[in-house]
Design an enzyme around this catalytic site. Sequence first.
Site, mmCIF file in Angstrom:
data_model
loop_
_atom_site.group_PDB
_atom_site.id
_atom_site.type_symbol
_atom_site.label_atom_id
_atom_site.label_comp_id
_atom_site.label_asym_id
_atom_site.label_seq_id
_atom_site.Cartn_x
_atom_site.Cartn_y
_atom_site.Cartn_z
ATOM 1 N N ASN A 1 40.028 -17.205 -17.255
ATOM 2 C CA ASN A 1 39.783 -16.827 -15.854
ATOM 3 C C ASN A 1 41.149 -16.546 -15.237
ATOM 4 O OD1 ASN A 1 39.185 -16.612 -13.158
ATOM 5 N ND2 ASN A 1 38.639 -18.777 -12.875
ATOM 6 N N TRP A 2 41.436 -15.262 -15.051
ATOM 7 C CA TRP A 2 42.759 -14.893 -14.553
ATOM 8 C C TRP A 2 42.923 -15.176 -13.063
ATOM 9 C CZ3 TRP A 2 44.454 -9.468 -16.812
ATOM 10 C CH2 TRP A 2 44.553 -9.563 -18.193
ATOM 11 N N LYS A 3 41.818 -15.431 -12.377
ATOM 12 C CA LYS A 3 41.853 -15.586 -10.906
ATOM 13 C C LYS A 3 42.562 -14.369 -10.289
ATOM 14 C CE LYS A 3 41.891 -20.494 -11.617
ATOM 15 N NZ LYS A 3 41.866 -21.782 -10.988
ATOM 16 N N HIS B 1 32.003 -20.595 -9.585
ATOM 17 C CA HIS B 1 33.309 -21.255 -9.740
ATOM 18 C C HIS B 1 33.590 -22.098 -8.496
ATOM 19 C CE1 HIS B 1 37.611 -21.893 -10.166
ATOM 20 N NE2 HIS B 1 37.446 -21.642 -11.449
ATOM 21 N N GLU C 1 36.110 -22.525 -6.765
ATOM 22 C CA GLU C 1 36.868 -21.861 -5.685
ATOM 23 C C GLU C 1 35.949 -20.982 -4.849
ATOM 24 O OE1 GLU C 1 40.012 -20.311 -8.178
ATOM 25 O OE2 GLU C 1 40.629 -22.378 -8.578
ATOM 26 N N GLU D 1 33.299 -27.926 -14.950
ATOM 27 C CA GLU D 1 34.663 -27.903 -14.424
ATOM 28 C C GLU D 1 34.805 -28.930 -13.308
ATOM 29 O OE1 GLU D 1 36.689 -23.940 -15.430
ATOM 30 O OE2 GLU D 1 35.889 -23.792 -13.426
ATOM 31 N N GLY E 1 43.482 -26.575 -12.136
ATOM 32 C CA GLY E 1 44.800 -26.172 -11.640
ATOM 33 C C GLY E 1 45.670 -27.335 -11.197
ATOM 34 N N SER F 1 42.449 -27.602 -16.457
ATOM 35 C CA SER F 1 43.750 -27.885 -17.062
ATOM 36 C C SER F 1 43.680 -28.037 -18.584
ATOM 37 C CB SER F 1 44.387 -29.120 -16.408
ATOM 38 O OG SER F 1 44.584 -28.874 -15.011
ATOM 39 N N GLY G 1 42.027 -21.435 -16.954
ATOM 40 C CA GLY G 1 42.677 -20.770 -15.826
ATOM 41 C C GLY G 1 44.135 -20.501 -16.128
ATOM 42 N N GLY G 2 45.015 -21.417 -15.682
ATOM 43 C CA GLY G 2 46.458 -21.219 -15.796
ATOM 44 C C GLY G 2 46.926 -20.795 -17.182
HETATM 45 C C1 PEP Z 1 39.551 -22.392 -13.876
HETATM 46 O O1 PEP Z 1 40.082 -21.653 -13.077
HETATM 47 O O2 PEP Z 1 38.363 -22.236 -14.113
HETATM 48 C C2 PEP Z 1 40.361 -23.440 -14.513
HETATM 49 C C3 PEP Z 1 39.786 -24.266 -15.338
HETATM 50 O O3 PEP Z 1 41.705 -23.456 -14.193
HETATM 51 P P1 PEP Z 1 42.863 -24.337 -14.923
HETATM 52 O O4 PEP Z 1 42.686 -24.152 -16.393
HETATM 53 O O5 PEP Z 1 44.139 -23.761 -14.417
HETATM 54 O O6 PEP Z 1 42.651 -25.754 -14.494
#
Ligand code: PEP
Length: 248
Positions: free
Chosen positions: A9-11, A94, A96, A166, A172, A211, A232-233
């Site tokens: 997930n590049w956001k 998600h 967010e 999640e 994040g 994470s 994500g990251g």
């Molecule tokens: C996400 O954005 O769905 C996510 C899991 O981010 P991260 O891996 O950065 O925690």
Amino acid sequence: MRKKFVAGNWKMHGNLATNDDLLQSVRAGVAGLAVEVAVCTPYPYLDQARKVLEGSNVAWGAQDVSEHVQGAYTGEVSAMMLGDFGCRYVIVGHSERRSYYGDTDAVVAAKFEAAMKAGLIPIFCVGETLDEREKNVTADVVTRQLDAVIARCGIASLAKAVVAYEPVWAIGTGRTASPEQAQEVHALIRDRVAREDAGVAAGLQILYGGSMKPGNAKELMAQTDIDGGLIGGAALVAADFIAICAAA
Ligand code: PEP
């Protein structure tokens, strides 16, 4: 045996130049791995993803979708439009979107339905906040989020979807759920689905997100009910994302 699946997930990150490097590296780096891989890019870069990834073993998708089929909904993007760009997946629910853009359980269920009707595979996110975990209501929250989709779309719809657990407090933040904490909720999700349909539950891919990094991916994905990751990251660093795919 469920296949492992790793989705990035590049956001709201990237640009044409950096994306090109990242997409080319991921395409080359996961070639030949026995794992399903996808990247969910911002809308404007879906065509770029298609051009680089077509013919590879990396699928692409979007991070959100409108619950409407078409019409006067300025700024929205329909599931059919995502299909036009070759998307296989779309993330719905998600945290967010739920927390910053007001996506309620009902809206998430409507988006899930819109995605399915257009032939996309929803990556349906559920998870509790830190406050909810501390109040010991994780199971209630995750069950409520799941039930909204089951009530609207039926249990059979989950045969053509992916669920991502999640925990909001792990997204994040660098704070990962322990493999045991994650497994407990994954098992709860599978049990909830099994109460309706054991076959759907047995085949359901349930990803962990929060994470996940090369250093913890293997242990998390070794858990019985963890079938991959939503990243994500670490999806923005080709070497990290490829290492997570290799761990899967
Ligand atoms: C996400 O954005 O769905 C996510 C899991 O981010 P991260 O891996 O950065 O925690």
